[in-house]
Write an enzyme that holds these catalytic residues in place. Structure first.
Site, short mmCIF file in Angstrom:
data_model
loop_
_atom_site.label_atom_id
_atom_site.label_comp_id
_atom_site.label_asym_id
_atom_site.label_seq_id
_atom_site.Cartn_x
_atom_site.Cartn_y
_atom_site.Cartn_z
N ARG A 179 -23.34 -15.51 18.95
CA ARG A 179 -24.20 -16.65 18.62
C ARG A 179 -23.45 -17.60 19.54
O ARG A 179 -24.15 -18.51 19.83
CB ARG A 179 -24.06 -16.79 17.19
CG ARG A 179 -24.70 -16.15 16.22
CD ARG A 179 -24.76 -16.33 14.90
NE ARG A 179 -23.33 -15.94 14.53
CZ ARG A 179 -22.81 -15.88 13.29
NH1 ARG A 179 -23.98 -16.28 12.22
NH2 ARG A 179 -21.74 -15.53 12.96
N ILE A 206 -22.71 1.37 16.84
CA ILE A 206 -21.43 1.42 15.60
C ILE A 206 -21.57 0.42 14.69
O ILE A 206 -20.73 0.36 13.84
CB ILE A 206 -20.10 1.91 16.26
CG1 ILE A 206 -19.72 0.70 17.26
CG2 ILE A 206 -20.18 3.05 17.04
CD1 ILE A 206 -19.33 -0.75 16.52
N HIS A 227 -22.53 8.21 10.28
CA HIS A 227 -21.79 7.29 9.77
C HIS A 227 -20.39 7.44 9.64
O HIS A 227 -19.89 7.23 8.55
CB HIS A 227 -22.22 6.39 8.64
CG HIS A 227 -21.95 4.86 8.48
ND1 HIS A 227 -22.84 3.98 7.80
CD2 HIS A 227 -20.92 4.19 8.72
CE1 HIS A 227 -22.00 2.93 7.74
NE2 HIS A 227 -21.03 3.06 8.40
N ARG A 230 -24.80 -1.53 12.62
CA ARG A 230 -25.58 -1.38 11.20
C ARG A 230 -27.00 -0.91 11.83
O ARG A 230 -27.38 -1.46 12.93
CB ARG A 230 -25.78 -2.58 10.60
CG ARG A 230 -24.58 -2.76 9.45
CD ARG A 230 -24.10 -1.68 8.44
NE ARG A 230 -23.28 -2.08 7.70
CZ ARG A 230 -22.07 -1.57 7.75
NH1 ARG A 230 -21.84 -0.75 8.57
NH2 ARG A 230 -21.22 -1.80 6.61
N LEU A 240 -18.44 -9.88 19.75
CA LEU A 240 -17.24 -9.57 20.27
C LEU A 240 -15.98 -10.02 19.27
O LEU A 240 -15.17 -10.96 19.48
CB LEU A 240 -16.94 -10.47 21.62
CG LEU A 240 -15.69 -9.95 22.58
CD1 LEU A 240 -16.05 -8.49 23.14
CD2 LEU A 240 -15.47 -10.85 23.60
N GLY A 241 -16.20 -9.51 18.02
CA GLY A 241 -15.27 -9.94 17.15
C GLY A 241 -14.17 -8.91 17.22
O GLY A 241 -13.83 -8.40 18.44
N GLU A 243 -30.13 4.90 5.85
CA GLU A 243 -29.09 6.21 5.56
C GLU A 243 -29.18 6.73 4.13
O GLU A 243 -29.24 6.29 3.44
CB GLU A 243 -27.76 5.86 5.95
CG GLU A 243 -27.55 5.16 7.38
CD GLU A 243 -26.32 4.76 7.64
OE1 GLU A 243 -25.21 4.76 6.87
OE2 GLU A 243 -26.07 3.95 8.58
P1 NAP Z 1 -16.17 -9.37 13.19
O1 NAP Z 1 -14.82 -9.33 13.91
O2 NAP Z 1 -16.50 -10.20 12.20
O3 NAP Z 1 -16.99 -9.48 14.52
C1 NAP Z 1 -18.53 -9.37 14.24
C2 NAP Z 1 -18.96 -10.35 15.78
O4 NAP Z 1 -20.36 -10.35 15.59
C3 NAP Z 1 -18.30 -11.80 15.75
O5 NAP Z 1 -17.64 -11.88 16.97
C4 NAP Z 1 -19.54 -12.67 15.87
O6 NAP Z 1 -19.58 -13.72 16.72
C5 NAP Z 1 -20.65 -11.56 16.26
N1 NAP Z 1 -22.06 -11.83 15.54
C6 NAP Z 1 -22.21 -12.40 14.18
N2 NAP Z 1 -23.51 -12.76 14.19
C7 NAP Z 1 -24.12 -12.48 15.35
C8 NAP Z 1 -25.48 -12.39 15.67
N3 NAP Z 1 -26.45 -12.89 14.93
N4 NAP Z 1 -25.91 -12.15 17.06
C9 NAP Z 1 -24.59 -11.62 17.89
N5 NAP Z 1 -23.51 -11.53 17.68
C10 NAP Z 1 -23.29 -12.02 16.14
O7 NAP Z 1 -16.42 -7.91 12.75
P2 NAP Z 1 -15.55 -6.29 13.20
O8 NAP Z 1 -14.59 -6.39 11.99
O9 NAP Z 1 -15.54 -6.50 14.28
O10 NAP Z 1 -16.99 -5.61 12.66
C11 NAP Z 1 -18.37 -5.78 13.16
C12 NAP Z 1 -19.33 -4.85 12.27
O11 NAP Z 1 -18.97 -3.62 12.55
C13 NAP Z 1 -19.18 -4.95 10.81
O12 NAP Z 1 -19.82 -5.94 10.45
C14 NAP Z 1 -19.80 -3.59 10.39
O13 NAP Z 1 -21.46 -3.87 10.09
C15 NAP Z 1 -19.73 -2.83 11.54
N6 NAP Z 1 -18.81 -1.54 11.41
C16 NAP Z 1 -19.35 -0.48 11.33
C17 NAP Z 1 -18.60 0.71 11.07
C18 NAP Z 1 -18.88 2.03 10.95
O14 NAP Z 1 -18.51 2.92 10.32
N7 NAP Z 1 -20.07 2.36 11.87
C19 NAP Z 1 -17.30 0.49 10.48
C20 NAP Z 1 -16.69 -0.85 10.42
C21 NAP Z 1 -17.60 -1.96 10.82
P3 NAP Z 1 -20.26 -15.08 16.31
O15 NAP Z 1 -19.90 -15.51 15.14
O16 NAP Z 1 -19.68 -15.90 17.58
O17 NAP Z 1 -21.69 -14.79 16.56
#
Ligand code: NAP
Length: 319
Positions: free
Chosen positions: A181, A236, A285, A238, A158-159, A267
């Site tokens: 986490r 969405i 993607h 990885r 929930l980021g 990919e």
């Molecule tokens: P973010 O703000 O850093 O949020 C990531 C969330 O994941 C955090 O709230 C974190 O909470 C949680 N997390 C981290 N490790 C975890 C684990 N082991 N188990 C469960 N939850 C975990 O990042 P964001 O900007 O939302 O982006 C999230 C991800 O989306 C990126 O890292 C990227 O891989 C993906 N993304 C994909 C695309 C696409 O084109 N499909 C585009 C952009 C991003 P805790 O630290 O409390 O665990």
């Protein structure tokens, strides 16, 4: 008057055309991926670069970072994308190399795509379109689909993006719970410490956590089993977060209702078992791939580089 110094950047892979053009106007770009022997090139150029420019999918491993760290002032890695799973952050810390990504500017489009995948899967929008396009409608009506409004959404991570998905889900009157986490302070959605428990509760299990070793195969056969025959997996985040063999088996056996996927482990290769099945919606993607968001991401890459060279600090480090 002397011309301003043009910093030298290692380019780790092909960039979007506008970013390529704009970066080349400001910096001297040296492509690494087209070198016949990249390791020899890095050894010969040890310490000769001020930074590197890349996209998330290129990855940035320890040898590149060691090369940047050996410069008189340790350099910068400017990444186009928010996923840093391919960047060796531990090596960056060791060598004093700064890293930047492009958070926030892509959040809305990625969250929009998650909702699009939920609707596409449950309402069978892609198959329904084919029904019309192929002329099959003339032979008979399209089968009933599954309601989306009011269904339960379990978000993993929930980021920034996870919260944007939650806000959108609320617009569809969908109750939201999440797993991460640790519980996020100040968040009203219930936290679920066990992923299996969240999957069991959810109608849609939506992945929005980072990739990398820590989350590899977080969605296992057991989690899919818990999601159950009426549940949909939306990814969405990885591809590495999901055990794709287990996903193929679950889809084939009807142990889950369907999947909406933007990302895959290898990919652009997609497992054959995820193709040609109306219960799986596959995107290439493209969650962040709108003109508006791409432009904002490009600007943020350039702003990070400019900030680093002006102040010694990037604007948006990964964590
Ligand atoms: P973010 O703000 O850093 O949020 C990531 C969330 O994941 C955090 O709230 C974190 O909470 C949680 N997390 C981290 N490790 C975890 C684990 N082991 N188990 C469960 N939850 C975990 O990042 P964001 O900007 O939302 O982006 C999230 C991800 O989306 C990126 O890292 C990227 O891989 C993906 N993304 C994909 C695309 C696409 O084109 N499909 C585009 C952009 C991003 P805790 O630290 O409390 O665990």
């Amino acid at each position: 008057m002397n011309a301003p110094v043009r910093h030298r950047l290692l380019q780790l892979g092909p960039l979007p055309p506008d970013l390529q053009r704009r970066a080349a106007e400001q910096y001297v770009l040296e492509p690494l991926w087209t070198q016949p022997a990249p390791a020899d090139f890095l050894a010969a150029q040890h310490g000769a670069f001020d930074g590197a420019i890349m996209m998330s999918r290129h990855g940035c491993q320890a040898p590149v970072i060691a090369c940047l760290g050996a410069a008189p002032r340790p350099g910068v890695v400017a990444c186009f994308g928010v996923g840093y799973d391919g960047i060796d952050l531990a090596a960056a810390r060791r060598h004093g190399v700064q890293v930047s990504t492009t958070p926030d500017v892509l959040t809305d489009c990625v969250a929009d795509t998650a909702l699009g995948l939920m609707l596409a899967c449950a309402r069978q929008l892609v198959a329904a379109d084919r029904h019309v396009q192929s002329g099959a409608w003339l032979q008979g009506p399209f089968p009933l689909a599954t309601r989306v409004s009011g269904k339960r959404v379990g978000i993993v991570g929930l980021g920034r993006i996870g919260q944007a998905i939650a806000r959108r889900a609320q617009g569809f009157d969908m109750p939201v719970r999440y797993h991460a986490r640790s519980a996020r302070p100040g968040v009203a959605y219930p936290f679920v410490a066990r992923l299996g428990e969240l999957a069991d509760w959810a109608d849609f299990l939506v992945l929005a956590c980072p990739g990398g070793p820590q989350t590899r195969h977080l969605v296992s056969a057991a989690v899919l089993e818990a999601l159950g025959p009426d549940g949909y997996l939306i990814n969405i985040a990885r591809g590495s977060v999901v055990d794709e063999d287990a996903l193929v088996a679950a889809i084939r056996a009807g142990r889950i209702a369907g999947a909406g996927l933007d990302v895959y482990a290898d990919e652009p290769r997609v497992p054959a078992g995820l193709l040609g099945n109306d219960r799986v919606v596959t995107l290439p993607h493209v969650a962040a791939s709108t003109r508006e968001t791409r432009r904002a991401m490009e600007q943020l890459v350039l702003d990070n580089l400019a900030a680093f060279f002006a102040t010694g600090k990037v604007l948006t480090p990964p964590c």
